[in-house]
Design a protein around this motif. Structure first.
Motif, short mmCIF file in Angstrom:
data_model
loop_
_atom_site.label_atom_id
_atom_site.label_comp_id
_atom_site.label_asym_id
_atom_site.label_seq_id
_atom_site.Cartn_x
_atom_site.Cartn_y
_atom_site.Cartn_z
N GLN A 223 45.77 -35.24 -22.25
CA GLN A 223 45.94 -36.55 -21.85
C GLN A 223 46.21 -36.49 -19.85
O GLN A 223 45.70 -37.71 -19.56
N ALA A 224 46.91 -35.61 -19.71
CA ALA A 224 47.30 -35.18 -18.54
C ALA A 224 45.87 -35.27 -17.63
O ALA A 224 45.60 -35.25 -15.89
N VAL A 225 45.12 -34.48 -18.17
CA VAL A 225 43.76 -34.50 -17.75
C VAL A 225 42.85 -35.54 -17.80
O VAL A 225 42.07 -35.82 -16.23
N GLU A 226 42.73 -36.52 -18.55
CA GLU A 226 42.52 -37.75 -19.06
C GLU A 226 42.78 -38.55 -17.59
O GLU A 226 42.49 -39.22 -16.69
N ARG A 227 44.22 -38.87 -16.94
CA ARG A 227 44.28 -39.38 -16.31
C ARG A 227 44.22 -38.75 -15.23
O ARG A 227 44.39 -40.15 -14.47
N LEU A 228 43.82 -37.03 -14.48
CA LEU A 228 43.45 -36.94 -13.44
C LEU A 228 42.50 -37.54 -13.56
O LEU A 228 41.95 -37.57 -12.04
N ASN A 229 41.80 -37.02 -14.37
CA ASN A 229 39.71 -37.58 -14.18
C ASN A 229 40.00 -38.75 -13.26
O ASN A 229 39.23 -39.42 -12.72
N ASN A 230 40.84 -39.84 -13.67
CA ASN A 230 40.80 -41.15 -13.85
C ASN A 230 41.46 -41.74 -12.49
O ASN A 230 41.47 -42.88 -11.96
N ALA A 231 42.07 -40.98 -12.03
CA ALA A 231 43.24 -41.22 -10.50
C ALA A 231 42.45 -41.64 -9.60
O ALA A 231 41.41 -41.18 -9.36
N THR A 232 43.49 -42.33 -8.60
CA THR A 232 42.14 -42.33 -7.17
C THR A 232 43.63 -42.65 -6.41
O THR A 232 45.14 -42.50 -6.53
N GLY A 233 42.96 -41.68 -4.60
CA GLY A 233 43.69 -41.51 -3.93
C GLY A 233 45.22 -41.37 -4.43
O GLY A 233 44.88 -39.41 -5.09
N GLY A 234 46.33 -41.30 -3.91
CA GLY A 234 47.58 -40.65 -4.07
C GLY A 234 48.06 -39.67 -5.37
O GLY A 234 48.73 -39.23 -5.32
N GLU A 235 47.49 -40.94 -6.38
CA GLU A 235 47.84 -40.09 -7.77
C GLU A 235 47.26 -39.15 -7.44
O GLU A 235 47.32 -38.53 -8.95
N LYS A 236 45.99 -38.48 -7.55
CA LYS A 236 45.44 -37.68 -7.98
C LYS A 236 46.13 -36.30 -7.28
O LYS A 236 46.32 -35.50 -8.18
N ALA A 237 46.98 -36.40 -6.45
CA ALA A 237 47.92 -34.73 -6.30
C ALA A 237 48.72 -34.78 -7.12
O ALA A 237 49.26 -34.33 -8.18
N VAL A 238 49.63 -35.58 -8.09
CA VAL A 238 50.83 -36.15 -9.15
C VAL A 238 50.08 -35.77 -10.23
O VAL A 238 50.81 -35.03 -10.58
N ALA A 239 48.75 -36.67 -10.38
CA ALA A 239 48.28 -36.12 -11.37
C ALA A 239 47.72 -34.47 -11.77
O ALA A 239 48.28 -33.76 -12.85
#
Length: 487
Positions: A378-394
């Protein structure tokens, strides 16, 4: 018009055995096929930044059927380019991946490393060379049989129906490539693009397949592999898996019906066979061949595009059938995983889904730390769909979840799944720090059998994360009803 396939609405992450184990400490745990004889015990893995000596079981037993094809092709292409990926640890000679035809499970557990012909004969891990021309053997010493000639004529006649193709040249067009030449079964030109068609009914060596692919690519010629639509059982042979698993579970075929469609429409049609997952008691999730007629836009599609589309179609088909047969089950379980709650709260839903897809029960899944892996996915999927500043956290979450898996008792046995995601999803590879990768390699090479836990839990993982289903489940039907029926 070409039939359109449904596309998945799930995270588009992937680009490019039915063994049973009671627990990692159980004396009855079996990983691999006991009948597969592996003379080479250790290999030098040259795929990374530094050479690593690995037990053969650690390299092979975690390979799915798709992985096996990918690895075999990578070794063959690498050697052709002077890049050796594996060497025998005993004599340092290059080795390749062979498959046991009598004991193959369809995945890495039925594979073994073998020396190339002409390498040092004094290596005690060397097995005798077996020189044979499979095609000639099948046809009594001739390079092709009557069925091959008949289908070749049918294919040429189908091409003649389409005026966008030049007059097909059968067995007479020599193409000079470097210092050698090739003579395809059929040569033609489509809207200015040279096309070579190879009709494959016999078992070809992977070296032959990769050499032809590389040669035609170098010459700027589109190569199309075509087989028969009638001998479905032969598609379970590794020679054919090397073709269609690299193309997203899809292979082109010619028959009388495809010729008739070509004649009726004045447009070349071939039959495309594609693997499709099905769910039916008592077979759980199984594969069978779906058939459709396709036109030049699909026939001449680049292999990479065919592979990506095939994976997406496979995942979409599984998700659609699961939703139809068990509406809401996967969402309920996924929501509980995401919240970090005890999965015993959804024990009834888990049991219902496990029974439907043939997965392991909740008790065994908890023992094997499957919830940790599901949270990581699930974390992988969130990272793959993350944009901008969300990517670093994911990305930090993905790395932390991976570290938690390796720290768990069965962490070693989940490494092939982590490796696959890192290879298939660039953003995952970017967040796995070098020290974490080093730990993975050391853990994988450590003493003790590596059990392919992703294979043991492949049905539940595929149900909850269909984007992984092609990698986990794709392989040819075994020939048992209802698997061989064409859809």
């Amino acid at each position: 018009m070409t039939t359109q396939q449904t596309t998945t609405t799930l995270p588009a992450i992937v680009q490019n055995g039915s063994a049973v184990v009671q627990g990692i400490d159980s004396p009855t745990a079996i990983a691999g096929n006991r009948k597969t004889r592996r003379a080479i015990k250790k290999v030098i893995d040259l795929r990374g930044a530094e050479p690593v000596i690995m037990p053969v079981e650690a390299v092979l037993d975690g390979l799915t059927a798709v992985d096996l094809t990918t690895a075999r092709r990578a070794i063959a292409y690498g050697r052709g380019e002077g890049n050796i990926l594996f060497r025998c640890e005993n004599c340092n000679s290059p080795v390749y991946l062979a498959v046991s035809h009598t004991a193959s499970t369809g995945d890495g557990r039925g594979a073994y490393f073998k020396h190339y012909g002409g390498t040092p004969a004094e290596c005690c891990w060397r097995t005798p060379d077996v020189m044979r021309d499979t095609g000639a053997g099948q046809f009594g010493g001739n390079q092709e049989g009557e069925a091959h000639r008949r289908l070749k004529t049918c294919l040429a006649d189908s091409i003649r129906c389409d005026t966008d193709f030049s007059e097909p040249v059968v067995d007479k067009h020599f193409i000079r490539i470097g210092d050698g030449h090739r003579r395809p079964d059929i040569f033609t030109i489509y809207k200015g693009q040279p096309i070579a068609l190879e009709l494959q009914l016999a078992r070809l060596t992977l070296t032959t397949i990769t050499e032809r692919n590389a040669a035609y690519r170098t010459a700027g010629i589109t190569l199309v592999w075509v087989t028969s639509a009638h001998e479905l059982a032969s598609l379970n042979n590794q020679s054919f898996r090397d073709l269609y698993l690299a193309a997203g579970g899809r292979i082109l075929a010619v028959d009388a019906a495809s010729y008739e469609r070509s004649e009726e429409t004045s447009v070349l049609h071939l039959r495309e066979l594609s693997l499709e997952p099905c769910i039916q008691h008592p077979f759980a999730i199984y594969n069978r061949w779906r058939s459709r007629m396709v036109e030049p836009d699909v026939i001449l599609m680049p292999e990479g595009q065919r592979h990506a589309e095939g994976q997406r179609a496979y995942a979409a088909a599984l998700a659609e059938k699961l939703q139809a047969k068990a509406p809401g089950l996967t969402e309920t379980i996924a929501s509980t995983v995401a919240s970090g709650a005890d999965l015993n709260l959804v024990a009834a839903e888990w049991s219902a889904l496990a029974k439907l897809v043939g997965a392991r029960d909740l008790r065994q899944s908890l023992q094997d730390e499957l919830p940790l892996v599901l949270r990581w996915l699930q974390a992988v999927e969130r990272l793959n769909n993350a944009t901008g500043g969300e990517k670093a956290v994911a990305g930090k979450v993905v790395a932390a979840c991976a570290a938690a898996i390796f720290a768990a008792r069965p962490g070693k046995h989940w490494i092939p799944l982590i490796e696959h995601a890192a290879n298939a999803v660039p953003v995952v590879a970017a967040v796995l720090a070098p020290e974490l990768r080093t730990k993975m390699t050391r853990l994988k090479a450590s003493p003790g059998k590596l059990h392919p836990f992703h294979a043991y839990h492949r049905h539940m993982i595929s149900a909850l994360h269909p984007w992984l289903s092609f990698w986990l489940l794709a392989k040819a039907p075994n020939g048992l009803a209802p698997h061989q029926r064409l859809l």
